[in-house]
Design a protein around this motif. Structure first.
Motif, PDB file in Angstrom:
ATOM      1  N   TRP A   1       0.831  -1.202   0.000  1.00 43.46           N
ATOM      2  CA  TRP A   1       0.000   0.000   0.000  1.00 43.46           C
ATOM      3  C   TRP A   1       0.869   1.256   0.000  1.00 43.46           C
ATOM      4  O   TRP A   1       0.635   2.190  -0.781  1.00 43.46           O
ATOM      5  CB  TRP A   1      -0.945   0.021   1.201  1.00 43.46           C
ATOM      6  N   VAL A   2       1.861   1.286   0.875  1.00 43.58           N
ATOM      7  CA  VAL A   2       2.735   2.457   0.956  1.00 43.58           C
ATOM      8  C   VAL A   2       3.452   2.676  -0.378  1.00 43.58           C
ATOM      9  O   VAL A   2       3.542   3.808  -0.884  1.00 43.58           O
ATOM     10  CB  VAL A   2       3.746   2.295   2.107  1.00 43.58           C
ATOM     11  N   HIS A   3       3.955   1.591  -0.961  1.00 48.14           N
ATOM     12  CA  HIS A   3       4.660   1.700  -2.239  1.00 48.14           C
ATOM     13  C   HIS A   3       3.734   2.220  -3.340  1.00 48.14           C
ATOM     14  O   HIS A   3       4.074   3.160  -4.059  1.00 48.14           O
ATOM     15  CB  HIS A   3       5.225   0.335  -2.645  1.00 48.14           C
ATOM     16  N   CYS A   4       2.562   1.616  -3.472  1.00 51.82           N
ATOM     17  CA  CYS A   4       1.654   1.987  -4.557  1.00 51.82           C
ATOM     18  C   CYS A   4       1.147   3.418  -4.394  1.00 51.82           C
ATOM     19  O   CYS A   4       1.049   4.168  -5.380  1.00 51.82           O
ATOM     20  CB  CYS A   4       0.487   1.013  -4.625  1.00 51.82           C
ATOM     21  N   ALA A   5       0.818   3.810  -3.174  1.00 45.05           N
ATOM     22  CA  ALA A   5       0.349   5.179  -2.949  1.00 45.05           C
ATOM     23  C   ALA A   5       1.440   6.187  -3.298  1.00 45.05           C
ATOM     24  O   ALA A   5       1.149   7.280  -3.807  1.00 45.05           O
ATOM     25  CB  ALA A   5      -0.083   5.351  -1.495  1.00 45.05           C
ATOM     26  N   GLU A   6       2.679   5.814  -3.058  1.00 48.39           N
ATOM     27  CA  GLU A   6       3.793   6.716  -3.337  1.00 48.39           C
ATOM     28  C   GLU A   6       4.043   6.845  -4.840  1.00 48.39           C
ATOM     29  O   GLU A   6       4.021   7.950  -5.388  1.00 48.39           O
ATOM     30  CB  GLU A   6       5.046   6.217  -2.624  1.00 48.39           C
ATOM     31  N   VAL A   7       4.295   5.727  -5.517  1.00 50.52           N
ATOM     32  CA  VAL A   7       4.661   5.824  -6.932  1.00 50.52           C
ATOM     33  C   VAL A   7       3.477   6.273  -7.779  1.00 50.52           C
ATOM     34  O   VAL A   7       3.661   6.969  -8.791  1.00 50.52           O
ATOM     35  CB  VAL A   7       5.258   4.497  -7.457  1.00 50.52           C
ATOM     36  N   ASP A   8       2.267   5.895  -7.382  1.00 52.35           N
ATOM     37  CA  ASP A   8       1.083   6.368  -8.099  1.00 52.35           C
ATOM     38  C   ASP A   8       0.962   7.884  -7.978  1.00 52.35           C
ATOM     39  O   ASP A   8       0.602   8.568  -8.943  1.00 52.35           O
ATOM     40  CB  ASP A   8      -0.168   5.692  -7.545  1.00 52.35           C
ATOM     41  N   SER A   9       1.267   8.424  -6.807  1.00 54.14           N
ATOM     42  CA  SER A   9       1.213   9.878  -6.618  1.00 54.14           C
ATOM     43  C   SER A   9       2.264  10.577  -7.471  1.00 54.14           C
ATOM     44  O   SER A   9       1.994  11.628  -8.067  1.00 54.14           O
ATOM     45  CB  SER A   9       1.410  10.228  -5.138  1.00 54.14           C
ATOM     46  N   TYR A  10       3.470  10.021  -7.521  1.00 53.38           N
ATOM     47  CA  TYR A  10       4.503  10.614  -8.364  1.00 53.38           C
ATOM     48  C   TYR A  10       4.022  10.683  -9.812  1.00 53.38           C
ATOM     49  O   TYR A  10       4.109  11.715 -10.477  1.00 53.38           O
ATOM     50  CB  TYR A  10       5.795   9.794  -8.300  1.00 53.38           C
ATOM     51  N   LEU A  11       3.531   9.557 -10.301  1.00 55.17           N
ATOM     52  CA  LEU A  11       3.110   9.469 -11.691  1.00 55.17           C
ATOM     53  C   LEU A  11       1.917  10.392 -11.966  1.00 55.17           C
ATOM     54  O   LEU A  11       1.883  11.112 -12.971  1.00 55.17           O
ATOM     55  CB  LEU A  11       2.748   8.023 -12.011  1.00 55.17           C
ATOM     56  N   HIS A  12       0.957  10.385 -11.067  1.00 50.55           N
ATOM     57  CA  HIS A  12      -0.265  11.176 -11.253  1.00 50.55           C
ATOM     58  C   HIS A  12       0.034  12.667 -11.298  1.00 50.55           C
ATOM     59  O   HIS A  12      -0.402  13.375 -12.216  1.00 50.55           O
ATOM     60  CB  HIS A  12      -1.238  10.870 -10.119  1.00 50.55           C
ATOM     61  N   VAL A  13       0.765  13.166 -10.312  1.00 51.80           N
ATOM     62  CA  VAL A  13       1.024  14.603 -10.226  1.00 51.80           C
ATOM     63  C   VAL A  13       1.890  15.071 -11.384  1.00 51.80           C
ATOM     64  O   VAL A  13       1.624  16.124 -11.992  1.00 51.80           O
ATOM     65  CB  VAL A  13       1.662  14.954  -8.868  1.00 51.80           C
ATOM     66  N   LEU A  14       2.924  14.318 -11.728  1.00 50.71           N
ATOM     67  CA  LEU A  14       3.784  14.749 -12.814  1.00 50.71           C
ATOM     68  C   LEU A  14       3.027  14.814 -14.142  1.00 50.71           C
ATOM     69  O   LEU A  14       3.114  15.807 -14.873  1.00 50.71           O
ATOM     70  CB  LEU A  14       5.002  13.830 -12.935  1.00 50.71           C
ATOM     71  N   ARG A  15       2.262  13.782 -14.457  1.00 50.05           N
ATOM     72  CA  ARG A  15       1.538  13.781 -15.730  1.00 50.05           C
ATOM     73  C   ARG A  15       0.473  14.876 -15.750  1.00 50.05           C
ATOM     74  O   ARG A  15       0.307  15.569 -16.749  1.00 50.05           O
ATOM     75  CB  ARG A  15       0.883  12.419 -15.966  1.00 50.05           C
ATOM     76  N   ARG A  16      -0.225  15.019 -14.654  1.00 52.12           N
ATOM     77  CA  ARG A  16      -1.323  15.981 -14.624  1.00 52.12           C
ATOM     78  C   ARG A  16      -0.818  17.420 -14.604  1.00 52.12           C
ATOM     79  O   ARG A  16      -1.546  18.349 -14.974  1.00 52.12           O
ATOM     80  CB  ARG A  16      -2.180  15.701 -13.396  1.00 52.12           C
ATOM     81  N   SER A  17       0.434  17.619 -14.206  1.00 53.04           N
ATOM     82  CA  SER A  17       1.001  18.968 -14.159  1.00 53.04           C
ATOM     83  C   SER A  17       1.733  19.327 -15.447  1.00 53.04           C
ATOM     84  O   SER A  17       2.359  20.385 -15.530  1.00 53.04           O
ATOM     85  CB  SER A  17       1.966  19.096 -12.971  1.00 53.04           C
ATOM     86  N   GLY A  18       1.666  18.448 -16.436  1.00 48.29           N
ATOM     87  CA  GLY A  18       2.228  18.793 -17.728  1.00 48.29           C
ATOM     88  C   GLY A  18       3.554  18.151 -18.056  1.00 48.29           C
ATOM     89  O   GLY A  18       4.134  18.445 -19.110  1.00 48.29           O
ATOM     90  N   TYR A  19       4.057  17.276 -17.216  1.00 48.54           N
ATOM     91  CA  TYR A  19       5.308  16.589 -17.551  1.00 48.54           C
ATOM     92  C   TYR A  19       5.029  15.675 -18.744  1.00 48.54           C
ATOM     93  O   TYR A  19       4.058  14.915 -18.737  1.00 48.54           O
ATOM     94  CB  TYR A  19       5.799  15.764 -16.356  1.00 48.54           C
ATOM     95  N   PRO A  20       5.864  15.708 -19.786  1.00 47.77           N
ATOM     96  CA  PRO A  20       5.587  14.945 -21.012  1.00 47.77           C
ATOM     97  C   PRO A  20       5.869  13.459 -20.870  1.00 47.77           C
ATOM     98  O   PRO A  20       6.850  12.934 -21.387  1.00 47.77           O
ATOM     99  CB  PRO A  20       6.525  15.603 -22.034  1.00 47.77           C
ATOM    100  N   LEU A  21       4.994  12.780 -20.191  1.00 48.38           N
ATOM    101  CA  LEU A  21       5.156  11.360 -19.912  1.00 48.38           C
ATOM    102  C   LEU A  21       4.016  10.598 -20.571  1.00 48.38           C
ATOM    103  O   LEU A  21       2.885  10.617 -20.088  1.00 48.38           O
ATOM    104  CB  LEU A  21       5.155  11.135 -18.395  1.00 48.38           C
ATOM    105  N   GLY A  22       4.295   9.939 -21.685  1.00 48.92           N
ATOM    106  CA  GLY A  22       3.271   9.204 -22.408  1.00 48.92           C
ATOM    107  C   GLY A  22       2.875   7.914 -21.718  1.00 48.92           C
ATOM    108  O   GLY A  22       3.469   7.514 -20.709  1.00 48.92           O
ATOM    109  N   ASP A  23       1.880   7.258 -22.267  1.00 50.11           N
ATOM    110  CA  ASP A  23       1.347   6.046 -21.645  1.00 50.11           C
ATOM    111  C   ASP A  23       2.394   4.939 -21.546  1.00 50.11           C
ATOM    112  O   ASP A  23       2.520   4.279 -20.514  1.00 50.11           O
ATOM    113  CB  ASP A  23       0.138   5.533 -22.434  1.00 50.11           C
ATOM    114  N   ASP A  24       3.145   4.708 -22.628  1.00 50.46           N
ATOM    115  CA  ASP A  24       4.156   3.655 -22.601  1.00 50.46           C
ATOM    116  C   ASP A  24       5.242   3.965 -21.580  1.00 50.46           C
ATOM    117  O   ASP A  24       5.718   3.083 -20.863  1.00 50.46           O
ATOM    118  CB  ASP A  24       4.783   3.470 -23.987  1.00 50.46           C
ATOM    119  N   ALA A  25       5.659   5.246 -21.530  1.00 49.33           N
ATOM    120  CA  ALA A  25       6.678   5.645 -20.562  1.00 49.33           C
ATOM    121  C   ALA A  25       6.150   5.506 -19.134  1.00 49.33           C
ATOM    122  O   ALA A  25       6.892   5.135 -18.217  1.00 49.33           O
ATOM    123  CB  ALA A  25       7.127   7.076 -20.827  1.00 49.33           C
ATOM    124  N   ALA A  26       4.870   5.802 -18.935  1.00 51.12           N
ATOM    125  CA  ALA A  26       4.275   5.643 -17.603  1.00 51.12           C
ATOM    126  C   ALA A  26       4.298   4.175 -17.177  1.00 51.12           C
ATOM    127  O   ALA A  26       4.594   3.851 -16.019  1.00 51.12           O
ATOM    128  CB  ALA A  26       2.846   6.169 -17.600  1.00 51.12           C
TER     129      ALA A  26
END
Length: 314
Positions: A116-141
């Motif tokens: 749970w701790v791991h998933c909440a952490e890495v999911d948050s990293y991925l979510h915030v970066l993509r939603r804030s405009g970081y150019p991270l496509g689906d395959d890269a995600a």
């Protein structure tokens, strides 16, 4: 690049990884606060934190230690990363928590809690970066989540038990939601993050800067988290616009200036491996051919990220 740079240890991820690029982004700090909000909603996990750490008086220290662990495991040598992981696993093995209602004592290194701790952490990293405009496509995600199985191993998880792409991560959270609740410990974390105790002279800075960061991190949570915390979910489009503005402002700060802050993991990695190891968003996607037209030769990028979970009803 110098000859000795070619022989230097690139670490567990290396400059060619998605992890190497995205973990250098300044929006990681907003994502880290979002992760704390999300992690606190698992009663057994947050109980382990509150009963075994000085979170109430040293939450800043905990946040900085987490950032140092992420920096070491991303940009440090393989030996440094493995040593950091061994230290975390040893601490976890020695600690336990008690359920006040049932009297059950359990170890905080239970795989389900670590997951749970791991998933909440890495999911948050991925979510915030993509939603804030970081150019991270689906395959890269998806590559990022697969790479983060290495981090999961360092804290004591079996890599095969950890979601390695967006579909698996979505399925994990869908199954985990019924176990979540905003108990007393979660509300204590919430209260701290909204108004952390600081020296009176720093109160203006807290009101001007920290509360904006904490509110943005909180607002970017999925709808079910807002429901559990008991506050109305904000308009998703408005939150996305604020995340993009914050990302634009923070990314306008020169990298070299940001990376001067201790413990300087990125600068040390560049000194070890050479200037070509510099993290940069353009290194995430595949090379684009010169003859490609606009939008061709690159992955689809959805700034919503996370499989659209933030748009779902819960």
């Amino acid at each position: 690049m110098k000859a000795h740079d070619l022989e230097a240890d690139p670490g567990l991820f290396g400059p060619g990884s998605v992890t190497w690029q995205v973990h250098g982004d300044p929006m990681m700090w907003v994502a880290g606060v979002r992760a704390l909000y999300l992690q606190a909603l698992h009663p057994r996990a947050v109980r382990g934190v509150m009963q075994n750490s000085d979170f109430r008086r040293d939450a800043w220290g905990r946040l900085m230690r987490t950032a140092d662990f992420v920096g070491t495991t991303t940009y440090g040598t393989s030996e440094a990363a493995e040593r950091a992981g061994a230290r975390v696993r040893k601490i976890h093995r020695l600690l336990g928590a008690v359920d006040p209602e049932t009297g059950e004592r359990y170890g905080i290194d239970e795989p389900a809690l670590l997951l749970w701790v791991h998933c909440a952490e890495v999911d948050s990293y991925l979510h915030v970066l993509r939603r804030s405009g970081y150019p991270l496509g689906d395959d890269a995600a998806d590559r990022y989540l697969a790479e983060q199985r290495v981090s999961a191993r360092l804290v004591g998880l079996r890599p095969d038990d950890v979601p390695g792409d967006r579909a698996a991560m979505d399925a994990y959270f869908e199954a985990a939601v019924p176990e979540l609740a905003a108990g007393a410990e979660a509300r204590e974390v919430d209260a701290f993050l909204r108004r952390p105790p600081i020296h009176p002279l720093l109160v203006p800075a807290r009101e001007l800067l920290w509360r904006r960061v904490a509110r943005l991190a909180y607002d970017s949570l999925p709808p079910y988290a807002h429901a559990l915390y008991g506050r109305a979910a904000p308009d998703p489009d408005s939150v996305s616009r604020r995340l993009r503005r914050a990302g634009a402002v923070l990314r306008a700060i020169p990298d070299r200036l940001r990376w001067q802050l201790p413990p300087k993991h990125i600068l040390r990695a560049m000194a070890r491996l050479g200037p070509g190891a510099r993290p940069a968003p353009y290194k995430v996607g595949p090379p684009v051919a010169i003859l490609d037209g606009p939008g061709e030769g690159s992955e689809h990028i959805d700034n919503g990220g996370d499989g659209g979970r933030w748009r779902s009803p819960g």
